[in-house]
Structures are given as C-alpha cells and as structure tokens.
Design a protein around this motif. Sequence first.
Motif, PDB file in Angstrom:
ATOM      1  N   HIS A  43       0.836  -1.206   0.000  1.00 13.44           N
ATOM      2  CA  HIS A  43       0.000   0.000   0.000  1.00 13.44           C
ATOM      3  C   HIS A  43       0.868   1.254   0.000  1.00 13.44           C
ATOM      4  CE1 HIS A  43      -3.658  -2.157   2.044  1.00 13.44           C
ATOM      5  NE2 HIS A  43      -3.523  -2.479   0.766  1.00 13.44           N
ATOM      6  N   LEU A  44       1.865   1.267   0.862  1.00 13.46           N
ATOM      7  CA  LEU A  44       2.711   2.451   1.009  1.00 13.46           C
ATOM      8  C   LEU A  44       3.602   2.657  -0.207  1.00 13.46           C
ATOM      9  CD1 LEU A  44       3.537   1.980   4.772  1.00 13.46           C
ATOM     10  CD2 LEU A  44       2.376   3.960   3.787  1.00 13.46           C
ATOM     11  N   ILE A  45       4.059   1.572  -0.810  1.00 15.11           N
ATOM     12  CA  ILE A  45       4.867   1.689  -2.028  1.00 15.11           C
ATOM     13  C   ILE A  45       4.040   2.303  -3.158  1.00 15.11           C
ATOM     14  CG2 ILE A  45       6.044   0.368  -3.835  1.00 15.11           C
ATOM     15  CD1 ILE A  45       6.904  -1.614  -1.642  1.00 15.11           C
ATOM     16  N   VAL A  46       2.811   1.829  -3.321  1.00 15.24           N
ATOM     17  CA  VAL A  46       1.933   2.367  -4.360  1.00 15.24           C
ATOM     18  C   VAL A  46       1.584   3.822  -4.054  1.00 15.24           C
ATOM     19  CG1 VAL A  46      -0.358   2.177  -5.426  1.00 15.24           C
ATOM     20  CG2 VAL A  46       0.993   0.115  -4.993  1.00 15.24           C
ATOM     21  N   THR A  47       1.380   4.124  -2.774  1.00  9.46           N
ATOM     22  CA  THR A  47       1.090   5.502  -2.377  1.00  9.46           C
ATOM     23  C   THR A  47       2.242   6.425  -2.751  1.00  9.46           C
ATOM     24  OG1 THR A  47      -0.318   4.813  -0.524  1.00  9.46           O
ATOM     25  CG2 THR A  47       0.626   7.028  -0.422  1.00  9.46           C
ATOM     26  N   TYR A  48       3.470   6.005  -2.450  1.00 14.83           N
ATOM     27  CA  TYR A  48       4.635   6.823  -2.781  1.00 14.83           C
ATOM     28  C   TYR A  48       4.764   7.011  -4.290  1.00 14.83           C
ATOM     29  CZ  TYR A  48       9.447   8.283  -3.499  1.00 14.83           C
ATOM     30  OH  TYR A  48      10.562   8.959  -3.916  1.00 14.83           O
ATOM     31  N   CYS A  49       4.594   5.934  -5.043  1.00 18.25           N
ATOM     32  CA  CYS A  49       4.697   6.028  -6.502  1.00 18.25           C
ATOM     33  C   CYS A  49       3.634   6.960  -7.072  1.00 18.25           C
ATOM     34  CB  CYS A  49       4.577   4.643  -7.130  1.00 18.25           C
ATOM     35  SG  CYS A  49       5.958   3.530  -6.758  1.00 18.25           S
ATOM     36  N   SER A  50       2.426   6.895  -6.531  1.00 16.97           N
ATOM     37  CA  SER A  50       1.345   7.764  -6.997  1.00 16.97           C
ATOM     38  C   SER A  50       1.655   9.225  -6.709  1.00 16.97           C
ATOM     39  CB  SER A  50       0.026   7.369  -6.326  1.00 16.97           C
ATOM     40  OG  SER A  50      -0.311   6.026  -6.606  1.00 16.97           O
ATOM     41  N   LEU A  51       2.172   9.491  -5.508  1.00 17.36           N
ATOM     42  CA  LEU A  51       2.523  10.861  -5.160  1.00 17.36           C
ATOM     43  C   LEU A  51       3.703  11.360  -5.984  1.00 17.36           C
ATOM     44  CD1 LEU A  51       2.140  10.820  -1.266  1.00 17.36           C
ATOM     45  CD2 LEU A  51       0.632  11.890  -2.938  1.00 17.36           C
ATOM     46  N   HIS A  52       4.626  10.456  -6.324  1.00 18.51           N
ATOM     47  CA  HIS A  52       5.762  10.853  -7.151  1.00 18.51           C
ATOM     48  C   HIS A  52       5.294  11.278  -8.553  1.00 18.51           C
ATOM     49  CE1 HIS A  52      10.006  11.079  -8.154  1.00 18.51           C
ATOM     50  NE2 HIS A  52       9.774  10.391  -9.261  1.00 18.51           N
ATOM     51  N   VAL A  53       4.341  10.529  -9.095  1.00 20.76           N
ATOM     52  CA  VAL A  53       3.764  10.905 -10.386  1.00 20.76           C
ATOM     53  C   VAL A  53       3.053  12.249 -10.268  1.00 20.76           C
ATOM     54  CG1 VAL A  53       2.035  10.300 -12.128  1.00 20.76           C
ATOM     55  CG2 VAL A  53       3.534   8.533 -11.191  1.00 20.76           C
TER      56      VAL A  53
END
Length: 341
Positions: free
Chosen positions: A50-60
Amino acid sequence: MKMGEIPGAQLGVIGALFLSVASSVSIVICNKALMSNLGFPFATTLTSWHLIVTYCSLHVALRLNFFENKPIDMKTIMLFGILNGISIGFLNLSLGFNSIGFYQMTKLAIIPFTVLLETIFLKKQFSQKIKLSLFVLLLGVGIASITDLQLNFVGSILSLLAISTTCVGQILTNTIQKRLNVSSTQLLYQSAPFQAAVLFVSGPFVDQCLTKQNVFAHKYSTVVLAFILLSCVIAVFVNFSTFLVIGKTSPVTYQVLGHLKTCLVLAFGYTLLHDPFNARNILGILIAIIGMGLYSYFCTNESKKKQGGDVSSMPQVKEKDTTPLLVSQQDKEIGAKNSIV
C-alpha cells in the motif's frame, strides 16, 4: 481573515473527513474479502505494498506539478517514517496475539492515551465536557465491538507498544505539519518510503509468525491479484486522507472519526456481508453516535467562545483541544500563526 475563508476552510475539512471515512470503510470491505474469502492473510506485507503504491502515486503527482515538494530534515522524516511503520507492525502483531475483544480495547485506549500525552507534553487542555463526550463515544464502541477479553502476557506487551507508537506517531503527524509548515501531501510523500521500507522488510516475518504461511509461496490467482491492486489503489486515498485529517484537525478528532468508521464497518458488514448482528451492536452504535455528536457540539461551542474573545490576547491563551468534526484547525488558530499543536 476574510468572510469567505472560514466556509472554504470548513468545506475542506468536511471533504477530508468524507474521503477518510469512505476510503477506510471501502478498504476494510476489500481486505476482508481478500483475506477471508480469497485466503490471502498477509496483512503486514500488504500494508507495505500500500505504502509503495502511495509513494509512486505521489511521485507521479509531483512530476505533474499537482503539489510542490518541500524538503524536510532527513533525520526528522526518517525517524517519523520508521516510527509509523513500526506502529503498524505492532498493531498487526497485537491483533495476532490477542483476542478480537482485547484488540478492540487496544484501539479504544488510543484516545485516552493521546489525551494524556498531549496534556503532559504539549500542555493542551481538555474540558470536562469534551472528556465526557469521549467517554460516551468509547462506551458505545466498546458495547458494539468488544466480545471477549482474553489476556496473555505477550499480547498485552504488544498492545502497549502498539498504543504508545500509534499515539506518538499521530501526534507527530500534526506537530510536524504545523511546526515545519508542510502540507499533508508533502509529509506523506517524504515519509512513505521509510514506512514502506520498515514493513517491506519486516512484513513477511511478521506474517509468517502470525499465519504460519509464506507470502512468497502463496499461489496468486487473477482474482487475488485484482483485489490486491484494488486494495492498493484505495490505500492511496486512505493514507492521504489520514495525514490530511490529522493535519487539519487533531489526533483526538482523527481517533473519534476512526470509531465512526468502526461503527460503519459493523453496519456494512451486517448489511452487505451478513455478519452476525444483535441488539447489543445496535445499542453500542447508537451510543457511539451520541458521543460523536456531543463531541462535535461541545467543540463547536468552545471554538465559538474562543473566537468571540479578544483576538489580540489569543496567542497567550493556552490552546484547548476543541476541534469538532466539522470545524477546521484554521478556525481555532486565528491570530496564532504557525503555532505548534
């Protein structure tokens, strides 16, 4: 302050509260289907994803200029991220080593412990009316959700660690945003990698301890992968709304909101999933709703009284935790620019 600013701020808080409730209830239902019906019990590892996807989404989102990154001291953000990651691990371990009833007691204990910490270390004052409303809320949630209270030494220690790390993490979430003047998005973006790293490394071991199964040896069907992906997408909104609500209100208000989610999950579980439901559950939910209503009502009144006082003297007045569910932190901090909560 212009006349139009307060309604706009309140609208932002209402949106944050709605997003938090909707996303949290959705992810509980999704994860329950994933773990109970599809046989994927690896909660801690799933949280790291969940947190990895959250970080990737925020990076985009950062690359698309949806928000501006603001550097935060590396030591501060690292300790903050690691603490939040550890608290999630302790909560999962507490659930694994304790009965459901004792785990619910652990969650209920977060509110009084947060009040105690903020009173001692942040010198915040909570009125008797606020304390009464919180007691009614906790009583209702306890009646609705607590079934058995089987105690054991290891489980009790894990529960104490879960309570303390969760409270400190949520207080720091609010404090860091105010002290360093960073948004919830900026704080989540910088802390998510450290939270994810802690859980990604420890998750498989924690899950192995709790389930006696290996997450890497699990057979991933198309349906399981689809639900994992859906859970990760919903988690982006859960993580974002958590930081947003705590930043705009307070850790105590966030915990009150969390118990509203518990009541909604119980209701949805009965309606959609046909979980067992009885008169005690209904009574507990009604009492909890009364407690939440009292909390919001008392906080609103105290906030209005505070705003009606001498604005010039407000920075010298000790701040009370009078953050209602529908009143923003901006409203209660007039004249106290960049104050630390």
